[in-house]
Structures are given as C-alpha cells and as structure tokens.
Design a protein around this motif. Sequence first.
Motif, PDB file in Angstrom:
ATOM      1  N   HIS A  19     120.010  91.549  81.523  1.00  0.00           N
ATOM      2  CA  HIS A  19     119.016  91.178  80.512  1.00  0.00           C
ATOM      3  C   HIS A  19     117.964  92.260  80.308  1.00  0.00           C
ATOM      4  CE1 HIS A  19     120.036  87.155  79.239  1.00  0.00           C
ATOM      5  NE2 HIS A  19     120.373  86.867  80.481  1.00  0.00           N
ATOM      6  N   MET A  20     117.874  93.209  81.232  1.00  0.00           N
ATOM      7  CA  MET A  20     116.866  94.256  81.147  1.00  0.00           C
ATOM      8  C   MET A  20     117.411  95.544  80.546  1.00  0.00           C
ATOM      9  SD  MET A  20     115.110  93.463  84.879  1.00  0.00           S
ATOM     10  CE  MET A  20     115.082  95.164  85.263  1.00  0.00           C
ATOM     11  N   LEU A  21     118.644  95.544  80.100  1.00  0.00           N
ATOM     12  CA  LEU A  21     119.274  96.752  79.581  1.00  0.00           C
ATOM     13  C   LEU A  21     119.241  96.794  78.058  1.00  0.00           C
ATOM     14  CD1 LEU A  21     122.390  96.720  81.925  1.00  0.00           C
ATOM     15  CD2 LEU A  21     120.356  98.149  82.146  1.00  0.00           C
ATOM     16  N   CYS A  22     119.040  97.982  77.511  1.00  0.00           N
ATOM     17  CA  CYS A  22     119.006  98.182  76.060  1.00  0.00           C
ATOM     18  C   CYS A  22     119.933  99.322  75.678  1.00  0.00           C
ATOM     19  CB  CYS A  22     117.603  98.567  75.600  1.00  0.00           C
ATOM     20  SG  CYS A  22     116.365  97.321  75.893  1.00  0.00           S
ATOM     21  N   GLU A  51     117.235 110.548  77.441  1.00  0.00           N
ATOM     22  CA  GLU A  51     117.786 111.435  78.467  1.00  0.00           C
ATOM     23  C   GLU A  51     116.668 112.180  79.202  1.00  0.00           C
ATOM     24  OE1 GLU A  51     120.887 111.589  79.628  1.00  0.00           O
ATOM     25  OE2 GLU A  51     121.515 110.057  78.197  1.00  0.00           O
ATOM     26  N   ALA A  52     115.624 112.561  78.482  1.00  0.00           N
ATOM     27  CA  ALA A  52     114.472 113.205  79.118  1.00  0.00           C
ATOM     28  C   ALA A  52     113.783 112.225  80.069  1.00  0.00           C
ATOM     29  CB  ALA A  52     113.484 113.713  78.068  1.00  0.00           C
ATOM     30  N   LEU A  53     113.673 110.961  79.658  1.00  0.00           N
ATOM     31  CA  LEU A  53     113.066 109.931  80.504  1.00  0.00           C
ATOM     32  C   LEU A  53     113.928 109.644  81.732  1.00  0.00           C
ATOM     33  CD1 LEU A  53     111.737 107.541  77.723  1.00  0.00           C
ATOM     34  CD2 LEU A  53     110.371 108.978  79.260  1.00  0.00           C
ATOM     35  N   VAL A  54     115.248 109.723  81.576  1.00  0.00           N
ATOM     36  CA  VAL A  54     116.161 109.578  82.719  1.00  0.00           C
ATOM     37  C   VAL A  54     115.914 110.721  83.695  1.00  0.00           C
ATOM     38  CG1 VAL A  54     118.582 109.702  83.452  1.00  0.00           C
ATOM     39  CG2 VAL A  54     117.958 108.277  81.485  1.00  0.00           C
ATOM     40  N   PHE A  55     115.851 111.936  83.177  1.00  0.00           N
ATOM     41  CA  PHE A  55     115.621 113.125  84.007  1.00  0.00           C
ATOM     42  C   PHE A  55     114.297 113.030  84.766  1.00  0.00           C
ATOM     43  CE2 PHE A  55     114.102 117.498  84.625  1.00  0.00           C
ATOM     44  CZ  PHE A  55     115.147 118.007  85.380  1.00  0.00           C
ATOM     45  N   ASP A  56     113.264 112.478  84.098  1.00  0.00           N
ATOM     46  CA  ASP A  56     111.938 112.351  84.716  1.00  0.00           C
ATOM     47  C   ASP A  56     111.827 111.142  85.647  1.00  0.00           C
ATOM     48  OD1 ASP A  56     111.051 114.626  83.445  1.00  0.00           O
ATOM     49  OD2 ASP A  56     110.109 113.547  81.782  1.00  0.00           O
ATOM     50  N   GLY A  57     112.861 110.298  85.689  1.00  0.00           N
ATOM     51  CA  GLY A  57     112.855 109.151  86.590  1.00  0.00           C
ATOM     52  C   GLY A  57     112.187 107.907  86.049  1.00  0.00           C
ATOM     53  N   PHE A  58     111.898 107.867  84.746  1.00  0.00           N
ATOM     54  CA  PHE A  58     111.262 106.690  84.151  1.00  0.00           C
ATOM     55  C   PHE A  58     112.266 105.682  83.595  1.00  0.00           C
ATOM     56  CE2 PHE A  58     107.921 109.958  83.780  1.00  0.00           C
ATOM     57  CZ  PHE A  58     106.943 109.333  84.514  1.00  0.00           C
ATOM     58  N   VAL A  59     113.509 106.124  83.429  1.00  0.00           N
ATOM     59  CA  VAL A  59     114.560 105.291  82.846  1.00  0.00           C
ATOM     60  C   VAL A  59     115.843 105.508  83.640  1.00  0.00           C
ATOM     61  CG1 VAL A  59     115.999 104.972  80.765  1.00  0.00           C
ATOM     62  CG2 VAL A  59     113.552 105.313  80.530  1.00  0.00           C
ATOM     63  N   ARG A  71     133.245 101.155  75.674  1.00  0.00           N
ATOM     64  CA  ARG A  71     132.248 101.663  76.622  1.00  0.00           C
ATOM     65  C   ARG A  71     130.905 101.804  75.936  1.00  0.00           C
ATOM     66  NH1 ARG A  71     131.799 107.455  78.242  1.00  0.00           N
ATOM     67  NH2 ARG A  71     129.933 107.416  79.486  1.00  0.00           N
ATOM     68  N   GLN A  72     129.861 101.331  76.599  1.00  0.00           N
ATOM     69  CA  GLN A  72     128.527 101.315  76.021  1.00  0.00           C
ATOM     70  C   GLN A  72     127.545 101.947  77.000  1.00  0.00           C
ATOM     71  OE1 GLN A  72     127.195  97.295  75.383  1.00  0.00           O
ATOM     72  NE2 GLN A  72     125.865  97.873  73.710  1.00  0.00           N
ATOM     73  N   VAL A  73     126.647 102.788  76.501  1.00  0.00           N
ATOM     74  CA  VAL A  73     125.596 103.390  77.323  1.00  0.00           C
ATOM     75  C   VAL A  73     124.353 102.519  77.176  1.00  0.00           C
ATOM     76  CG1 VAL A  73     124.171 105.434  77.707  1.00  0.00           C
ATOM     77  CG2 VAL A  73     126.540 105.696  76.959  1.00  0.00           C
ATOM     78  N   LEU A  74     123.795 102.112  78.316  1.00  0.00           N
ATOM     79  CA  LEU A  74     122.621 101.243  78.328  1.00  0.00           C
ATOM     80  C   LEU A  74     121.518 101.889  79.162  1.00  0.00           C
ATOM     81  CD1 LEU A  74     124.485  97.880  78.955  1.00  0.00           C
ATOM     82  CD2 LEU A  74     123.608  98.731  76.770  1.00  0.00           C
ATOM     83  N   TYR A  75     120.286 101.553  78.822  1.00  0.00           N
ATOM     84  CA  TYR A  75     119.119 102.122  79.497  1.00  0.00           C
ATOM     85  C   TYR A  75     118.200 101.005  79.971  1.00  0.00           C
ATOM     86  CZ  TYR A  75     120.637 106.426  77.255  1.00  0.00           C
ATOM     87  OH  TYR A  75     121.371 107.515  76.845  1.00  0.00           O
ATOM     88  N   SER A  76     117.496 101.277  81.052  1.00  0.00           N
ATOM     89  CA  SER A  76     116.533 100.323  81.593  1.00  0.00           C
ATOM     90  C   SER A  76     115.333 101.088  82.137  1.00  0.00           C
ATOM     91  CB  SER A  76     117.187  99.518  82.724  1.00  0.00           C
ATOM     92  OG  SER A  76     116.265  98.616  83.291  1.00  0.00           O
ATOM     93  N   ALA A  77     114.146 100.557  81.889  1.00  0.00           N
ATOM     94  CA  ALA A  77     112.925 101.188  82.399  1.00  0.00           C
ATOM     95  C   ALA A  77     112.840 101.007  83.905  1.00  0.00           C
ATOM     96  CB  ALA A  77     111.700 100.578  81.731  1.00  0.00           C
ATOM     97  N   VAL A  78     112.229 101.978  84.571  1.00  0.00           N
ATOM     98  CA  VAL A  78     112.020 101.925  86.016  1.00  0.00           C
ATOM     99  C   VAL A  78     110.552 101.624  86.240  1.00  0.00           C
ATOM    100  CG1 VAL A  78     112.038 103.271  88.153  1.00  0.00           C
ATOM    101  CG2 VAL A  78     113.850 103.585  86.464  1.00  0.00           C
TER     102      VAL A  78
END
Length: 121
Positions: A19-22, A51-59, A71-78
């Motif tokens: 539920h937290m993935l976008c 991708e920049a947010l993933v690299f910085d550890g925020f996503v 196949r789907q790419v999903l993102y979630s905030a950290v």
Amino acid sequence: AVVSTQSTGDNDPLVARRHMLCDIKQVKHFISQLGISKVELEDAEVTQILEALVFDGFVVKTHALGEGGKRQVLYSAVKHQPLTSGITRVPCGVCPVIAQCSPEGLVSPASCTYMKEWLDF
C-alpha cells in the motif's frame, strides 16, 4: 494514490508494504496535484528525480508484477530519523536557563534534576 491491493483483513506486512508503493504515473500525478512543478514533467524526468532520491537514500526502488504479469517499477519513501548532534542529547544543550547555570548558582549541574535523570539513564 498508490498501488491498490485487496486487503484480506489480517495484518499482513506484505499487504501493508504494498500500500506504500507508487509507480511513476502516480508520483507524476501527485506532483501535479501539489503544484510543485510549474511545467508538466515527462515520465523520464520523474524517473530521473526518483533515481536520484534512491541514490541519496530517501526512496527505495522495488519491482513487482503488475496487471497482466507485466513487470512494474515501484517506489516508496524511506522514513529517516532526524540527525541530532551530541550536544542536543545532553540536557544542557536544550536548557532554557543555561545562561543562569553555574557551579555555585541556584541553577547548577550538581542540582539539576534533568542532568541527574540523564546520567541515571
């Protein structure tokens, strides 16, 4: 708006995490709704930001199977714990009467209740 999943009513951590993935489209819609960007962003631009947010550890980026087994790419905030310096952990670092504190004064480290509690920890 996030990826929807059917809840079975139990406290399944995998369902809660899902539920937290976008996906990119949902992030793009969210940015548009908030009015953060003055121009409409392309999917590639949103991907680049994420991708920049993933690299910085925020996503966090994950992969899942979407509709039709695609196949789907999903993102979630950290969620990050706020960084604190050592001085803010010591009672003196946040004391409102630190200016009146002295070894012989009414307010002193020896008589400070907060300091005693902190040292007992």
